[in-house]
Design an enzyme around this catalytic site. Structure first.
Site, PDB file in Angstrom:
ATOM      1  N   GLU A   1      10.585   0.679  13.601  1.00  0.00           N
ATOM      2  CA  GLU A   1       9.366  -0.117  13.771  1.00  0.00           C
ATOM      3  C   GLU A   1       9.746  -1.578  13.930  1.00  0.00           C
ATOM      4  O   GLU A   1      10.591  -2.087  13.178  1.00  0.00           O
ATOM      5  CB  GLU A   1       8.416  -0.008  12.561  1.00  0.00           C
ATOM      6  CG  GLU A   1       7.641   1.279  12.442  1.00  0.00           C
ATOM      7  CD  GLU A   1       6.687   1.232  11.240  1.00  0.00           C
ATOM      8  OE1 GLU A   1       6.403   0.127  10.730  1.00  0.00           O
ATOM      9  OE2 GLU A   1       6.238   2.312  10.809  1.00  0.00           O
TER      10      GLU A   1
ATOM     11  N   GLU B   1      -5.275  -0.025  15.266  1.00  0.00           N
ATOM     12  CA  GLU B   1      -5.749   1.042  14.377  1.00  0.00           C
ATOM     13  C   GLU B   1      -6.760   0.465  13.385  1.00  0.00           C
ATOM     14  O   GLU B   1      -6.392  -0.255  12.461  1.00  0.00           O
ATOM     15  CB  GLU B   1      -4.561   1.672  13.642  1.00  0.00           C
ATOM     16  CG  GLU B   1      -3.558   2.311  14.577  1.00  0.00           C
ATOM     17  CD  GLU B   1      -2.311   2.779  13.856  1.00  0.00           C
ATOM     18  OE1 GLU B   1      -2.389   3.769  13.097  1.00  0.00           O
ATOM     19  OE2 GLU B   1      -1.253   2.136  14.037  1.00  0.00           O
TER      20      GLU B   1
END
Length: 501
Positions: free
Chosen positions: A266, A320
């Site tokens: 990530e 999100e």
């Protein structure tokens, strides 16, 4: 930022690069597909979006069956995850792992191209004491894969935050925290024995946000013109990303684990944040990811490991809306849930066009058009055409039966019309003619007969007078010239068609 078609540009620059990476050795760039939201597209639509942009590497955080089905036979390599909540049953009993593999993995493999399984995620940050469960669960997963004969095709590892280090500066002083020694030692032994990577999540954004007086924004964004010198090694660092990666390498070497490679599972930068998160902007997100990917795909390596391959996954595919915390937590996405892009990410430094011809040259009047590449496959053209006529907001009426641009009834002709319409609607930039490397900029008007290809008139405005009337207003000499051009274009279309058939 508002959602508008003009921001559909993300990944057209990236797509050519990722397509190239899929055919050569070197560092790979992937994307994290988080799903902590209630407004995301269906997995099938996500798979179409991913394929459109030639994204070859994707990380998901579980083993969702619908996602695995959606990505079956796409060629996209998947990193799947076992959540922390499943560590206890997976660590306790081999039968639990075997049942999971039998029901959730093996029925969809190898159509779903799973290459990594991550066991737990950032367990040292978990409020529950699950660290001790990681290695037993990893061993059980490996045993299950061995039973299925897949242990050499699917690597097993676990992802970690930079919090596993007690010290990261200077990089040469990098050291693992003694608090986690009880599970890190067997973990590292597992990785070394099985040639699995140490997976780390790297976020220079957080380092800057928490300590802007000690970390310059330019240093975090790969934009620094000055160098930070490691006093122990004399190595020069111009960005925080490299310094953090090398701190991990030095920590591994301090424990004599020199063969374990590092993978960044990530990294990224948010495009929006709370009022105090002034660095969370689209411009900074674009800058970070642009510089990051250029840095990675050039196989630059780091000061301590020059030229070494380093696979990186950008977080995240979508914003999100259900993630807790500050506003930035919900705004790491490259795409909005409606599949329009959050910002333009063009990091290749190359035009995503057919460089084998002179088509890339701009005409004397400064006007460009965009048509389908002669090197494109039918599948790539069809995917791009379908996307342009739906999510790309292109009016494809003119290429329907009985309409002016229906003939010649070939995929390359129809795709060329749609590509050009999208190209003109989005500023006629190189990136807007990308289409995963399947678009080509040309300087000669591809219009023919009554089929008129749009051109830009001012910013984000196009002219495409009715295809049935535009030709009637031209002079006979213009019509003649266009007729000749049309003949040549049709021959070119036929040639292209047979090349890709």
């Amino acid at each position: 930022m508002g959602k508008r078609a003009g921001f559909n540009l993300i990944f057209y620059g990236i797509s050519l690069l990722l397509m190239f990476l899929g055919h050569c050795q070197g560092s790979n760039v992937g994307i994290c597909y988080g799903r902590n939201a209630d407004d995301l597209p269906t997995p099938n639509k996500v798979a179409q979006l991913v394929q459109l942009h030639n994204i070859k590497y994707l990380r998901i955080y579980d083993s969702n069956i619908q996602v695995l089905k959606a990505f079956a036979n796409t060629g996209v390599e998947l990193m799947i995850g076992i959540p922390n909540s499943d560590l206890l049953p997976f660590a306790q009993f081999q039968s639990n792992v075997d049942t999971w593999l039998k029901n959730s993995i093996l029925p969809y493999y190898p159509a779903a191209k799973i290459t990594y399984i991550t066991v737990g995620a950032e367990v040292t940050e978990s409020p529950h004491n699950v660290s001790a469960l990681v290695v037993p669960a990893m061993n059980n997963v490996l045993t299950g894969l061995k039973k299925a004969g897949l242990h050499k095709k699917i690597k097993v590892s676990s992802t970690h935050s930079l919090g596993v280090l007690s010290r990261s500066f200077p990089p040469s002083a990098g050291a693992f925290s003694s608090d986690f020694a009880f599970f890190l030692k067997p973990l590292l032994e597992f990785l070394a024995e099985n040639q699995s990577p140490f997976m780390i999540n790297i976020y220079p954004y957080y380092a800057y946000r928490e300590s802007p007086s000690n970390v310059s924004l330019d240093y975090a964004l790969f934009e620094s013109s000055s160098e930070v010198i490691d006093p122990n090694t004399g190595l020069l660092y111009t960005n925080m990303f490299d310094a953090q990666i090398d701190a991990l390498y030095f920590a591994l070497m301090a424990l004599n684990f020199r063969t374990i490679r590092v993978m960044v599972t990530e990294t990224g930068w948010p495009s929006k944040g709370s009022p105090k998160e002034t660095a969370a902007t689209p411009d900074n997100a674009q800058t970070y990811n642009t510089n990051l990917i250029r840095h990675v795909i050039n196989n630059t390596g780091t000061p301590a490991r020059p030229g070494e391959e380093l696979d990186v996954y950008i977080f995240s595919l979508f914003n999100e809306n259900r993630k807790p915390g500050l506003d930035s937590e919900r705004n790491w996405g490259l795409f909005y849930p409606d599949q329009t892009s959050v910002y333009n990410l063009d990091f290749t430094g190359r035009s995503a066009v057919d460089m084998t011809s002179q088509a890339n040259m701009t005409g004397s009047n400064g006007t460009d058009w965009c048509i389908a590449s002669s090197k494109a496959t039918d599948m790539d053209l069809q995917n791009a055409l379908d996307w342009a006529c739906s999510s790309g907001n292109v009016d494809c009426t003119a290429i329907q039966p009985s309409q002016p641009c229906f003939e010649p009834d070939t995929l390359v002709s129809h795709a060329s019309y749609a590509f050009n319409s999208y190209f003109q609607q989005n500023g006629a930039t190189d990136v807007a003619c990308g289409f995963g490397g399947n678009g080509v900029k040309v300087s000669q008007d591809p219009s023919y007969d009554n089929c008129v290809y749009a051109t830009v008139v001012g910013k984000n405005k196009t002219t495409s007078s009715s295809n049935t009337t535009a030709m009637s207003s031209t002079s006979s000499s213009s019509s003649s010239a266009i007729g000749v051009s049309a003949g040549l274009l049709i021959l070119a279309f036929i040639s292209c068609f047979f090349k890709i058939s």
